[in-house]
Scaffold this motif. Structure first.
Motif, PDB file in Angstrom:
ATOM      1  N   VAL A 119      25.282 -33.564  15.031  1.00  0.00           N
ATOM      2  CA  VAL A 119      26.561 -34.201  14.721  1.00  0.00           C
ATOM      3  C   VAL A 119      26.857 -34.112  13.229  1.00  0.00           C
ATOM      4  O   VAL A 119      27.997 -33.850  12.824  1.00  0.00           O
ATOM      5  CB  VAL A 119      26.554 -35.662  15.203  1.00  0.00           C
ATOM      6  N   ARG A 120      25.864 -34.331  12.384  1.00  0.00           N
ATOM      7  CA  ARG A 120      26.098 -34.239  10.945  1.00  0.00           C
ATOM      8  C   ARG A 120      26.486 -32.825  10.541  1.00  0.00           C
ATOM      9  O   ARG A 120      27.237 -32.630   9.575  1.00  0.00           O
ATOM     10  CB  ARG A 120      24.851 -34.698  10.183  1.00  0.00           C
ATOM     11  N   ALA A 121      25.981 -31.828  11.259  1.00  0.00           N
ATOM     12  CA  ALA A 121      26.313 -30.443  10.923  1.00  0.00           C
ATOM     13  C   ALA A 121      27.674 -30.023  11.464  1.00  0.00           C
ATOM     14  O   ALA A 121      28.430 -29.311  10.784  1.00  0.00           O
ATOM     15  CB  ALA A 121      25.227 -29.502  11.461  1.00  0.00           C
ATOM     16  N   LEU A 122      28.019 -30.456  12.698  1.00  0.00           N
ATOM     17  CA  LEU A 122      29.236 -29.971  13.360  1.00  0.00           C
ATOM     18  C   LEU A 122      30.375 -30.980  13.351  1.00  0.00           C
ATOM     19  O   LEU A 122      31.538 -30.587  13.492  1.00  0.00           O
ATOM     20  CB  LEU A 122      28.923 -29.594  14.821  1.00  0.00           C
ATOM     21  N   GLY A 123      30.055 -32.272  13.263  1.00  0.00           N
ATOM     22  CA  GLY A 123      31.077 -33.295  13.431  1.00  0.00           C
ATOM     23  C   GLY A 123      31.126 -33.758  14.879  1.00  0.00           C
ATOM     24  O   GLY A 123      30.733 -33.022  15.798  1.00  0.00           O
ATOM     25  N   GLU A 124      31.634 -34.984  15.077  1.00  0.00           N
ATOM     26  CA  GLU A 124      31.652 -35.573  16.418  1.00  0.00           C
ATOM     27  C   GLU A 124      32.515 -34.784  17.391  1.00  0.00           C
ATOM     28  O   GLU A 124      32.118 -34.514  18.530  1.00  0.00           O
ATOM     29  CB  GLU A 124      32.156 -37.026  16.348  1.00  0.00           C
ATOM     30  N   ARG A 125      33.715 -34.424  16.946  1.00  0.00           N
ATOM     31  CA  ARG A 125      34.633 -33.759  17.872  1.00  0.00           C
ATOM     32  C   ARG A 125      34.072 -32.423  18.347  1.00  0.00           C
ATOM     33  O   ARG A 125      34.065 -32.132  19.550  1.00  0.00           O
ATOM     34  CB  ARG A 125      36.000 -33.572  17.206  1.00  0.00           C
ATOM     35  N   THR A 126      33.595 -31.607  17.411  1.00  0.00           N
ATOM     36  CA  THR A 126      33.058 -30.299  17.794  1.00  0.00           C
ATOM     37  C   THR A 126      31.834 -30.451  18.690  1.00  0.00           C
ATOM     38  O   THR A 126      31.675 -29.719  19.678  1.00  0.00           O
ATOM     39  CB  THR A 126      32.692 -29.491  16.534  1.00  0.00           C
ATOM     40  N   THR A 127      30.971 -31.417  18.354  1.00  0.00           N
ATOM     41  CA  THR A 127      29.778 -31.635  19.172  1.00  0.00           C
ATOM     42  C   THR A 127      30.156 -32.022  20.597  1.00  0.00           C
ATOM     43  O   THR A 127      29.572 -31.516  21.566  1.00  0.00           O
ATOM     44  CB  THR A 127      28.906 -32.738  18.554  1.00  0.00           C
ATOM     45  N   ALA A 128      31.137 -32.932  20.740  1.00  0.00           N
ATOM     46  CA  ALA A 128      31.545 -33.362  22.077  1.00  0.00           C
ATOM     47  C   ALA A 128      32.172 -32.213  22.867  1.00  0.00           C
ATOM     48  O   ALA A 128      31.902 -32.042  24.065  1.00  0.00           O
ATOM     49  CB  ALA A 128      32.533 -34.521  21.973  1.00  0.00           C
ATOM     50  N   LEU A 141      24.250 -33.264  24.050  1.00  0.00           N
ATOM     51  CA  LEU A 141      25.250 -33.260  22.982  1.00  0.00           C
ATOM     52  C   LEU A 141      26.373 -34.255  23.243  1.00  0.00           C
ATOM     53  O   LEU A 141      26.845 -34.933  22.322  1.00  0.00           O
ATOM     54  CB  LEU A 141      25.845 -31.859  22.833  1.00  0.00           C
ATOM     55  N   TYR A 142      26.804 -34.350  24.487  1.00  0.00           N
ATOM     56  CA  TYR A 142      28.022 -35.100  24.806  1.00  0.00           C
ATOM     57  C   TYR A 142      27.803 -36.617  24.833  1.00  0.00           C
ATOM     58  O   TYR A 142      28.574 -37.382  24.237  1.00  0.00           O
ATOM     59  CB  TYR A 142      28.559 -34.634  26.161  1.00  0.00           C
ATOM     60  N   GLN A 143      26.766 -37.059  25.526  1.00  0.00           N
ATOM     61  CA  GLN A 143      26.598 -38.500  25.725  1.00  0.00           C
ATOM     62  C   GLN A 143      26.415 -39.294  24.431  1.00  0.00           C
ATOM     63  O   GLN A 143      27.058 -40.344  24.258  1.00  0.00           O
ATOM     64  CB  GLN A 143      25.416 -38.761  26.665  1.00  0.00           C
ATOM     65  N   PRO A 144      25.569 -38.862  23.474  1.00  0.00           N
ATOM     66  CA  PRO A 144      25.412 -39.670  22.267  1.00  0.00           C
ATOM     67  C   PRO A 144      26.708 -39.890  21.501  1.00  0.00           C
ATOM     68  O   PRO A 144      26.972 -40.988  21.006  1.00  0.00           O
ATOM     69  CB  PRO A 144      24.402 -38.862  21.434  1.00  0.00           C
ATOM     70  N   VAL A 145      27.535 -38.848  21.400  1.00  0.00           N
ATOM     71  CA  VAL A 145      28.799 -38.989  20.671  1.00  0.00           C
ATOM     72  C   VAL A 145      29.709 -39.982  21.367  1.00  0.00           C
ATOM     73  O   VAL A 145      30.285 -40.875  20.736  1.00  0.00           O
ATOM     74  CB  VAL A 145      29.494 -37.616  20.536  1.00  0.00           C
ATOM     75  N   MET A 146      29.836 -39.871  22.685  1.00  0.00           N
ATOM     76  CA  MET A 146      30.802 -40.703  23.397  1.00  0.00           C
ATOM     77  C   MET A 146      30.330 -42.153  23.509  1.00  0.00           C
ATOM     78  O   MET A 146      31.119 -43.080  23.362  1.00  0.00           O
ATOM     79  CB  MET A 146      31.078 -40.115  24.780  1.00  0.00           C
ATOM     80  N   LEU A 197      37.276 -31.177  31.708  1.00  0.00           N
ATOM     81  CA  LEU A 197      38.131 -32.313  31.348  1.00  0.00           C
ATOM     82  C   LEU A 197      37.414 -33.240  30.365  1.00  0.00           C
ATOM     83  O   LEU A 197      38.034 -33.819  29.469  1.00  0.00           O
ATOM     84  CB  LEU A 197      38.531 -33.081  32.606  1.00  0.00           C
ATOM     85  N   ALA A 198      36.106 -33.394  30.533  1.00  0.00           N
ATOM     86  CA  ALA A 198      35.337 -34.184  29.575  1.00  0.00           C
ATOM     87  C   ALA A 198      35.389 -33.551  28.186  1.00  0.00           C
ATOM     88  O   ALA A 198      35.485 -34.253  27.170  1.00  0.00           O
ATOM     89  CB  ALA A 198      33.893 -34.312  30.047  1.00  0.00           C
ATOM     90  N   ALA A 199      35.344 -32.220  28.131  1.00  0.00           N
ATOM     91  CA  ALA A 199      35.460 -31.531  26.843  1.00  0.00           C
ATOM     92  C   ALA A 199      36.827 -31.765  26.219  1.00  0.00           C
ATOM     93  O   ALA A 199      36.945 -31.933  24.998  1.00  0.00           O
ATOM     94  CB  ALA A 199      35.203 -30.030  27.031  1.00  0.00           C
ATOM     95  N   VAL A 200      37.877 -31.789  27.040  1.00  0.00           N
ATOM     96  CA  VAL A 200      39.228 -32.076  26.534  1.00  0.00           C
ATOM     97  C   VAL A 200      39.272 -33.479  25.923  1.00  0.00           C
ATOM     98  O   VAL A 200      39.865 -33.696  24.861  1.00  0.00           O
ATOM     99  CB  VAL A 200      40.267 -31.944  27.668  1.00  0.00           C
ATOM    100  N   ALA A 201      38.634 -34.448  26.595  1.00  0.00           N
ATOM    101  CA  ALA A 201      38.581 -35.803  26.038  1.00  0.00           C
ATOM    102  C   ALA A 201      37.839 -35.803  24.704  1.00  0.00           C
ATOM    103  O   ALA A 201      38.233 -36.510  23.763  1.00  0.00           O
ATOM    104  CB  ALA A 201      37.899 -36.750  27.024  1.00  0.00           C
ATOM    105  N   GLY A 202      36.785 -35.008  24.585  1.00  0.00           N
ATOM    106  CA  GLY A 202      36.079 -34.908  23.320  1.00  0.00           C
ATOM    107  C   GLY A 202      36.939 -34.342  22.217  1.00  0.00           C
ATOM    108  O   GLY A 202      36.796 -34.711  21.048  1.00  0.00           O
ATOM    109  N   ALA A 203      37.859 -33.452  22.570  1.00  0.00           N
ATOM    110  CA  ALA A 203      38.759 -32.875  21.570  1.00  0.00           C
ATOM    111  C   ALA A 203      39.731 -33.896  21.007  1.00  0.00           C
ATOM    112  O   ALA A 203      40.351 -33.654  19.965  1.00  0.00           O
ATOM    113  CB  ALA A 203      39.530 -31.702  22.187  1.00  0.00           C
ATOM    114  N   ALA A 204      39.877 -35.044  21.675  1.00  0.00           N
ATOM    115  CA  ALA A 204      40.792 -36.081  21.182  1.00  0.00           C
ATOM    116  C   ALA A 204      40.192 -36.880  20.037  1.00  0.00           C
ATOM    117  O   ALA A 204      40.892 -37.683  19.412  1.00  0.00           O
ATOM    118  CB  ALA A 204      41.171 -37.036  22.322  1.00  0.00           C
TER     119      ALA A 204
END
Length: 509
Positions: free
Chosen positions: A361-370, A412-417, A479-486
């Motif tokens: 996350v520190r390298a990519l950012g939350e949105r990109t990671t999600a 990757l997805y669960q920790p960010v969300m 669709l989960a990836a789309v939500a991460g893009a928000a």
């Protein structure tokens, strides 16, 4: 200089209750707090999965009970847990997270003893209901107690560890359940009390003291601003009842539909009750001055994205795991033990990736990671669609890479969300965690129900039916990836807000 109150007014989110912030936890202490919180999560997940494996052994002890009656040993826990997550989170915010956690862990231990000593099926089911109540208190409270102990830059790592513990529990559940059930299924419950006792003592010494949140009357006008500092928060009995009825009825419809029939009057009746009470609950919380679920939660865009994203993700997750099991034991004719071993690369990958999620996350950012996580998870069922054959002779090439892809996506997805709960004011942390956990439980129940419908309810569905299920999982993961893009990145947070300092990339709009 921007103050927390002016920021909250500008974003439409109520400011955190002012007052002296608790001192940051010492370096070692915060990891011990996370260990206690993770232990509670481990117990809640393990008991859900291990009992499924022990179901035949329980049935052998209660031979006079029908399969439908025995199923309530499983379903009572699942339904009560899902129905109570949000009210329990709201209550924890009202009376204090530490008090709720210690009460919940003690109740879970006592219920486990009652399950292990149950003389009859009715007693066992009643004890499982109490276990579900205790788990509903523990799960959101554990996350809300752990998050404030970490600064924002470490929260993805903390939630990654918390997620990894869930993955270990999920992977250990079938093994532990099988081994303990082979000796005596009662030991599935009786191994809990020693862990509970250790967690309770550690929680008593380590968890920060939190008192009831105090709020005052709500300002009237065209825009409801939520409770403001002053008086003790009020409970919302009607809203709590509506949320309980709505989530309980919908979860029951999803869990029981396979046995009752998807067009059966009971299924449709519970579905109708859930939808009607859900609509009434929405109308109620929009009017109540201090509702069980504050609509202001969803004015934080990242939190709304996390709620919807986790719902979509767990639709894909639950359907994927069930489809894999049906493929192994059905089309490929493998034993249950071999099928359980074949799924192991998935939780092992989650364990590795989620513990590294903070660095990623520190390298990519939350949105990109999600987004990457959601797309990796979607790539798994796409792999199976393209390569999985009908005999399992080439499992290592046809199926295992898809498990690794979905494991990377989950890690990757669960920790960010889940860390989105940390964006909320301190007085709403447990409630926010409960909402996110309800997305998890609801998505899991709906994902299983959807796959059963897609495969026609067959115990051994054919490969074509499973491919239709993989299309469903790929779409819902996308669709989960789309939500991460928000999610938005790079927004400053005032030092010390929500227990951290510096930049919190997910904050508000």
């Amino acid at each position: 200089m921007t103050t927390p109150s002016s920021k909250a007014q500008g974003s439409g989110v109520p400011a955190a209750t002012p007052g002296p912030a608790p001192a940051p936890a010492p370096s070692r202490r915060r990891w011990l707090i996370l260990a206690v919180a993770s232990a509670a999560q481990f117990l809640a997940v393990l008991d859900m999965i291990a009992v499924n494996i022990a179901f035949p052994a329980i049935g052998a002890d209660f031979r006079s009970a029908s399969t439908a009656e025995l199923s309530w040993v499983l379903n009572a826990y699942t339904i009560v847990l899902a129905a109570l997550l949000v009210p329990a989170g709201r209550l924890a915010d009202a009376i204090g997270g530490r008090r709720s956690f210690l009460t919940g862990i003690a109740l879970f231990g006592l219920a486990s003893v009652a399950c292990g000593a149950a003389p009859g099926l009715g007693t066992l089911i009643a004890a499982r209901v109490v276990q579900g109540v205790a788990a509903a208190v523990l799960v959101p409270t554990s996350l809300s107690l752990a998050l404030p102990a970490f600064p924002p830059r470490e929260r993805a790592t903390a939630v990654g560890v918390w997620t990894a513990v869930s993955a270990v529990a999920a992977s250990a559940g079938p093994v532990a359940g099988g081994l303990l059930a082979a000796f005596d299924w009662r030991w599935i419950f009786l191994v809990n009390p020693p862990v509970v006792l250790l967690a309770w003592v550690a929680g008593l010494r380590l968890l920060p003291r939190t008192g009831p949140v105090r709020t005052g009357p709500v300002r009237t006008g065209p825009v409801r601003t939520g409770p403001v500092p002053g008086e003790r928060r009020r409970l919302d009995p009607l809203g709590t009842l509506l949320v309980l009825l709505g989530t309980g009825a919908l979860t029951t419809a999803c869990v029981e539909a396979a046995d009752w029939g998807y067009g059966a009057p009971a299924t449709l009746g519970f579905l109708a009750v859930g939808l009607i009470t859900g609509a009434l609950a929405v109308a109620h919380v929009r009017r109540h001055p201090d509702p069980v679920v504050d609509p202001a939660l969803f004015r934080t865009r990242a939190f709304t994205a996390a709620t919807l994203g986790l719902l979509s993700y767990f639709l894909a997750y639950a359907a994927s795991i069930l489809a894999a099991t049906l493929l192994f034991t059905g089309a490929w004719g493998w034993s249950s033990a071999r099928a359980g071993l074949a799924v192991t690369p998935w939780p092992l990958t989650v364990l590795v990736v989620s513990t590294l999620s903070g660095r990623i996350v520190r390298a990519l950012g939350e949105r990109t990671t999600a987004v990457v996580g959601g797309l990796c998870f979607a790539a798994g069922p796409v792999w199976w669609l393209l390569l999985a054959g009908g005999d399992g002779a080439h499992y290592a090439v046809e199926f295992m890479p898809g498990l690794v892809l979905t494991g990377i996506g989950a890690g990757l997805y669960q920790p960010v969300m889940f860390s989105a709960a940390g964006l909320l004011p301190a007085r709403q942390l447990s409630l926010g965690s409960g909402v996110l956990m309800m997305s998890r439980q609801g998505g899991s129940a709906l994902g299983v129900a959807a796959l059963v419908v897609i495969t026609g309810g067959a115990a051994r569905p054919g490969l074509d039916a499973l491919r239709a299920g993989w299309v469903f999982t790929a779409v819902t993961a996308a669709l989960a990836a789309v939500a991460g893009a928000a999610l938005r990145t790079g927004v400053r947070v005032d030092p010390g807000e929500n227990g951290g300092s510096g930049t919190d990339p997910l904050r508000h709009h």
